[in-house]
Design a protein around this motif. Structure first.
Motif, mmCIF file in Angstrom:
data_model
loop_
_atom_site.group_PDB
_atom_site.id
_atom_site.type_symbol
_atom_site.label_atom_id
_atom_site.label_comp_id
_atom_site.label_asym_id
_atom_site.label_seq_id
_atom_site.Cartn_x
_atom_site.Cartn_y
_atom_site.Cartn_z
ATOM 1 N N ASP A 1 0.692 -1.606 0.431
ATOM 2 C CA ASP A 1 0.535 0.247 -0.341
ATOM 3 C C ASP A 1 0.635 1.104 -0.059
ATOM 4 O OD1 ASP A 1 -1.749 1.943 0.296
ATOM 5 O OD2 ASP A 1 -2.517 1.227 2.031
ATOM 6 N N LYS A 2 1.368 1.915 -1.275
ATOM 7 C CA LYS A 2 1.834 2.033 -1.306
ATOM 8 C C LYS A 2 1.165 3.937 -0.464
ATOM 9 C CE LYS A 2 5.464 4.176 -4.468
ATOM 10 N NZ LYS A 2 6.665 4.088 -5.366
ATOM 11 N N LYS A 3 0.201 4.195 -1.183
ATOM 12 C CA LYS A 3 0.029 5.586 -0.506
ATOM 13 C C LYS A 3 -0.199 6.252 0.837
ATOM 14 C CE LYS A 3 -3.587 5.927 -4.343
ATOM 15 N NZ LYS A 3 -5.061 6.126 -4.852
ATOM 16 N N THR A 4 -0.401 5.250 1.560
ATOM 17 C CA THR A 4 -0.548 4.559 2.941
ATOM 18 C C THR A 4 1.082 4.712 4.035
ATOM 19 O OG1 THR A 4 -2.527 3.180 3.093
ATOM 20 C CG2 THR A 4 -0.911 3.380 5.111
ATOM 21 N N ALA A 5 1.840 3.896 2.804
ATOM 22 C CA ALA A 5 3.349 4.697 3.231
ATOM 23 C C ALA A 5 3.752 5.653 3.180
ATOM 24 C CB ALA A 5 4.516 3.637 2.020
ATOM 25 N N ILE A 6 3.762 5.853 1.894
ATOM 26 C CA ILE A 6 3.847 7.721 1.615
ATOM 27 C C ILE A 6 3.157 8.909 2.756
ATOM 28 C CG2 ILE A 6 3.658 9.725 0.330
ATOM 29 C CD1 ILE A 6 3.278 8.352 -2.337
ATOM 30 N N ARG A 7 1.727 8.054 3.380
ATOM 31 C CA ARG A 7 1.282 9.142 4.263
ATOM 32 C C ARG A 7 1.585 9.776 5.641
ATOM 33 N NH1 ARG A 7 -1.997 7.808 7.696
ATOM 34 N NH2 ARG A 7 -2.774 6.435 6.451
ATOM 35 N N MET A 8 2.475 7.727 5.478
ATOM 36 C CA MET A 8 3.424 7.685 7.197
ATOM 37 C C MET A 8 4.639 7.863 6.987
ATOM 38 S SD MET A 8 2.010 3.840 7.531
ATOM 39 C CE MET A 8 3.087 3.423 8.710
ATOM 40 N N SER A 9 5.389 7.953 5.877
ATOM 41 C CA SER A 9 6.103 8.838 5.567
ATOM 42 C C SER A 9 6.640 10.167 5.991
ATOM 43 C CB SER A 9 7.212 8.149 4.646
ATOM 44 O OG SER A 9 6.775 9.702 3.793
ATOM 45 N N GLY A 10 5.367 11.098 5.705
ATOM 46 C CA GLY A 10 5.456 12.078 5.962
ATOM 47 C C GLY A 10 6.123 13.113 5.125
ATOM 48 N N MET A 11 6.228 12.157 3.670
ATOM 49 C CA MET A 11 6.460 12.944 2.132
ATOM 50 C C MET A 11 6.225 13.006 1.443
ATOM 51 S SD MET A 11 10.488 10.856 2.965
ATOM 52 C CE MET A 11 11.473 11.781 1.584
ATOM 53 N N SER A 12 6.097 14.244 0.517
ATOM 54 C CA SER A 12 5.059 14.025 -1.163
ATOM 55 C C SER A 12 5.390 13.049 -1.109
ATOM 56 C CB SER A 12 5.593 15.357 -1.745
ATOM 57 O OG SER A 12 7.423 15.342 -1.648
ATOM 58 N N GLU A 13 4.993 12.380 -2.840
ATOM 59 C CA GLU A 13 5.387 11.425 -3.153
ATOM 60 C C GLU A 13 6.231 11.703 -4.397
ATOM 61 O OE1 GLU A 13 2.806 8.572 -6.512
ATOM 62 O OE2 GLU A 13 1.542 11.043 -6.207
ATOM 63 N N LYS A 14 6.682 12.546 -4.747
ATOM 64 C CA LYS A 14 7.890 12.585 -5.771
ATOM 65 C C LYS A 14 9.112 12.779 -4.662
ATOM 66 C CE LYS A 14 10.205 16.307 -9.228
ATOM 67 N NZ LYS A 14 9.542 17.051 -8.710
ATOM 68 N N ALA A 15 8.914 13.054 -3.687
ATOM 69 C CA ALA A 15 10.136 13.094 -2.505
ATOM 70 C C ALA A 15 10.238 11.695 -2.151
ATOM 71 C CB ALA A 15 9.770 13.703 -1.342
ATOM 72 N N TYR A 16 9.418 10.742 -1.961
ATOM 73 C CA TYR A 16 9.259 9.206 -1.136
ATOM 74 C C TYR A 16 9.899 8.968 -2.739
ATOM 75 C CZ TYR A 16 7.716 4.824 -0.064
ATOM 76 O OH TYR A 16 8.079 3.484 0.642
#
Length: 289
Positions: free
Chosen positions: A64-79
């Motif tokens: 689940d990449k969307k949840t992972a990006i949200r949990m990382s606190g970063m933007s999609e591009k930065a992630y």
């Protein structure tokens, strides 16, 4: 944050979680040994999530990449940039699946087209190489899959985010463009567009074609003639006509002046000559300042 807690928040099954957490822990220890993740802008939480994604991808487990990006606190591009940096630092070969691309970009009908085009390109690419280099050639890299997907989408007039594709395959824009050009050159029937605009710097125009068929050229059509032909070009012809008209006018004025010398006094001859000469610059009246 603990890897087990992150795995549960990402929705992994208990049977999968232990195996993925073990693999992610190995990747995190390897990252700590080989490079400093903070230098590339990856914090501890983001590093743990990325290690879980790499482990899930290698095990072919849905992530689940969307949840992972949200949990990382970063933007999609930065992630995605951090993910590519971690993969390169760990020496993990990124895999890009055509089906996942089709689902992610909403272009499922492109999947069989891209698969067929990639097989054809690989065969033609290897056939064009010397026998000594065929064994070391690798057409399975993610950049080839991404470029083929992009070109097929472009041919089918479907919009695909090129920047996102480049980020997903973990390559540079120059390499992506180079692979795309190679694919269009070798497999234009699969990737090329008939009415695709060409770079004006690379196009020589129609002059070469006209040089090959001089009998088809006509001045009336806006063409040109070579130097060895008798008939001059339009520009030269018009210039000669202007020169001829000027000579005729000059000779007429000279004859008129010669006749006036015999019958008209000197003062009147000077005034008449001024009237006969064409005025190239309009007269201006100088007023009081």
């Amino acid at each position: 944050m603990d890897l087990s807690d992150l795995a549960s928040k990402l929705g992994f099954n208990p049977s999968e979680s232990k195996r993925l957490v073990r693999k992610a822990a190995e990747l995190r220890r390897l990252a700590d040994i080989q490079f400093n993740s903070s230098v590339i802008g990856v914090g501890e939480t983001c590093k743990a999530i990325i290690c879980l994604e790499i482990a899930a991808t290698s095990a072919q487990v849905i992530f689940d990449k969307k949840t992972a990006i949200r949990m990382s606190g970063m933007s999609e591009k930065a992630y995605n940039r951090s993910l590519i940096a971690m993969q390169n630092g760990l020496g993990v070969k990124n895999k890009l699946d055509i089906r996942e691309l089709g689902i992610q970009f909403g272009c499922i009908r492109l999947i069989p087209l891209v698969q067929k085009a990639l097989i054809l390109y690989r065969d033609r690419f290897l056939a064009a190489l010397p026998a000594s280099r065929r064994a070391s050639a690798d057409c399975t890299r993610p950049v080839f899959t991404a470029a083929a997907f992009y070109l097929c989408a472009k041919k089918q007039k479907l919009k695909v985010d090129k920047v996102k594709l480049i980020e997903l395959c973990g390559t540079s824009e120059d390499e992506f463009n180079s692979v795309s050009t190679s694919m269009k050159d070798l497999c234009f029937d699969q990737f090329g567009i008939a009415k695709e605009k060409s770079d004006p710097k690379k196009v020589k125009g129609n002059r070469d074609l006209l040089d090959e068929l001089p009998e088809k050229r006509r001045i009336e059509d806006g063409g040109y003639l070579s130097d060895d032909e008798d008939e001059p070009s339009l520009y030269k012809k018009r210039k000669r006509m202007d020169e001829h008209a000027y000579k005729e006018w000059k000779s007429t004025v000279m004859e008129s002046n010669n006749k006036n010398k015999e019958t008209v006094p000197a003062a009147k001859r000077t005034k008449q000559a001024q009237l006969n000469f064409p005025k190239l610059v309009p007269e201006t009246k100088v007023g009081a300042l």
